[in-house]
Design an enzyme around this catalytic site. Structure first.
Site, PDB file in Angstrom:
ATOM      1  N   TYR A 339     -22.054 -20.208  -6.615  1.00 10.47           N
ATOM      2  CA  TYR A 339     -21.363 -21.457  -6.902  1.00 10.47           C
ATOM      3  C   TYR A 339     -20.682 -22.002  -5.648  1.00 10.47           C
ATOM      4  O   TYR A 339     -20.130 -21.254  -4.861  1.00 10.47           O
ATOM      5  CB  TYR A 339     -20.298 -21.232  -7.990  1.00 10.47           C
ATOM      6  N   GLU A 412      -1.765 -19.266 -28.647  1.00  3.39           N
ATOM      7  CA  GLU A 412      -2.231 -20.558 -29.186  1.00  3.39           C
ATOM      8  C   GLU A 412      -1.237 -21.691 -28.972  1.00  3.39           C
ATOM      9  O   GLU A 412      -1.584 -22.858 -29.184  1.00  3.39           O
ATOM     10  CB  GLU A 412      -2.576 -20.408 -30.671  1.00  3.39           C
TER      11      GLU A 412
END
Ligand SMILES: [Zn+2]
Ligand SMILES: [Zn+2]
Length: 433
Positions: A339, A412
């Site tokens: 990458y 979360e």
């Protein structure tokens, strides 16, 4: 994020200095938009848990892609599926004229057996490289997808007033395609997702083990390029007691290992960017008293600047070949491109700073350099891009693990911050300065 080694560094080294103080008078989003975010959050949490419980490896995200496509279609978008194997792209054309902004989430999980005690923990197993393995969203891509689906709901709900177009990119195989296959961002682009409609900017985020709800971003090189190399040193076999009768490739390989370390430390401009040359394996020889014919070495190269990357390739080759020549041996060097550098467009990153600041206030920090790599870099090499980190670490330090760990845990409480950030970036970019 491909390769996890840097995560631990970030956990321990992050400086929590605020970039700017929060302006409490400015909400992250207008009230009506914030209300849409609040409405969609139960869905976002449910999607994230569902993806988490049903992770799929790169290029195998069939169930995942189906859920995403169905959602985007339910919002009335133009949806294309099956891009780069399992990729999904949704296009939301606003009712007002304006630019095109792309938002990207990656979809793949990892061959890691989950060790987190969650009611929705993964129990999925599959075949990977001929082995039975556990599968886990150990890099948190479940969060990325749920956040982007939530932002899609919010933005689709205001389609009529939207000044421009939003492209939602759900990309497979960020962690790399299975052996013998292509995949990921490079293949999405090769299959033309930016040809039909070229975005004016692209945004992406990665969940990261920094305190939940923190956003970290930096201008310029942010995550490293990641290339691998192999060097074959060819000498000449001889008895271990008579080295003059041959050419010892083990001594030559040792000299090359040391010589390679002088590339970052003595040859590259130390003020431009950090660089890493790592030899990860050396193989040669069978017995204590035989000098072998050849030695093979493999390793990895990391840096944060495209020019420096080219220089490293040239210098690794030169160093290995010429050290070998000095001993009468030869060295064959092969560099395999991985990458590119994930570089945040400086103008875009500066322009979007007030947006992120509105979303997280003084929890906006400057990201350190991350020596892991990301294939978001391919998009950002095509159009101005900005990639940022969203903290998901729980308050309890015993629950904080780096990406790719079987114990990786995402709090979360970061999910609404992610939805706000993606929504606000899209709206602010489309509205212009
Ligand atoms: Zn990863
Ligand atoms: Zn990742």
């Amino acid at each position: 994020m491909l390769l996890l080694s840097a995560a631990t560094v970030l956990v321990t080294n992050i400086v929590m200095a605020p970039v700017h103080a929060q302006n409490p008078s400015q909400p992250a989003l207008p009230d009506n938009v914030q209300a849409r975010v609040d409405d969609v959050m139960p869905d976002v949490v449910a999607w994230r848990r569902d993806f988490h419980q049903h992770p799929e490896l790169g290029n195998r995200e069939f169930r995942t892609a189906g859920i995403i496509a169905e959602h985007l279609e339910s919002l009335g978008m133009e949806v294309e599926t099956g891009i780069a194997h399992t990729g999904v792209v949704g296009v939301l054309r606003g009712g007002q004229p304006g630019p095109v902004v792309a938002l990207r989430a990656d979809m793949d999980a990892l061959p890691v057996e989950e060790r987190v005690d969650l009611p929705f923990a993964s129990q999925v197993t599959t075949q990977y490289n001929g082995q039975e393995v556990g599968v886990m969203h150990a890099c948190g891509h479940d969060n990325h997808m749920a956040i982007l689906m939530g932002a899609a709901s919010v933005l689709a709900g205001m389609q009529a007033e939207l000044p421009g177009t939003v492209m939602f990119i759900f990309q497979p195989a960020e962690e790399g395609a299975p052996e013998g296959e292509e995949g990921g961002a490079e293949l999405m682009l090769a299959e033309g997702i930016f040809d039909a409609m070229r975005p004016d900017a692209v945004f992406g985020l990665h969940v990261w083990p920094i305190p939940a709800g923190v956003i970290a971003v930096r201008e310029g090189g942010t995550m490293a390029s990641s290339d691998s190399f192999s060097i074959t040193v060819q000498g000449q076999q001889t008895h271990g007691a008579a080295p003059w009768a041959g050419i010892d490739p083990i001594v030559v390989a040792s000299q090359i290992v040391m010589g390679l370390q002088t590339i970052p430390s003595r040859q590259l401009n130390a003020t431009t960017t950090p660089s890493i040359v790592t030899v990860g394996a050396i193989n040669g020889g069978l017995r204590s008293n035989i000098i072998p014919d050849s030695v093979e070495m493999i390793g990895t190269l990391r840096t944060f600047d495209a020019d420096t990357r080219t220089q490293i390739h040239q210098r690794v080759t030169r160093t290995a070949e010429q050290i070998a020549a000095s001993a009468g041996a030869t060295a064959e060097v092969e560099i395999n491109l991985g990458y590119p550098v994930t570089a945040n467009d400086p103008d875009l990153t500066r322009a979007m700073q007030p947006t992120l600041q509105r979303v997280v206030g003084d929890r906006l920090t400057e990201s350190p350099l991350i020596t892991g790599a990301e294939d978001f870099s391919y998009y950002a090499n095509e159009v101005p891009g900005m990639f940022f980190f969203l903290g998901i670490a729980a308050d309890d330090p015993e629950m904080v693990y780096p990406n790719h760990s079987p114990f990786f845990y995402a709090d979360e409480s970061a999910l609404p911050v992610g939805v706000q950030a993606m929504t606000a970036l899209a709206l602010d970019f489309l509205s212009g300065p």
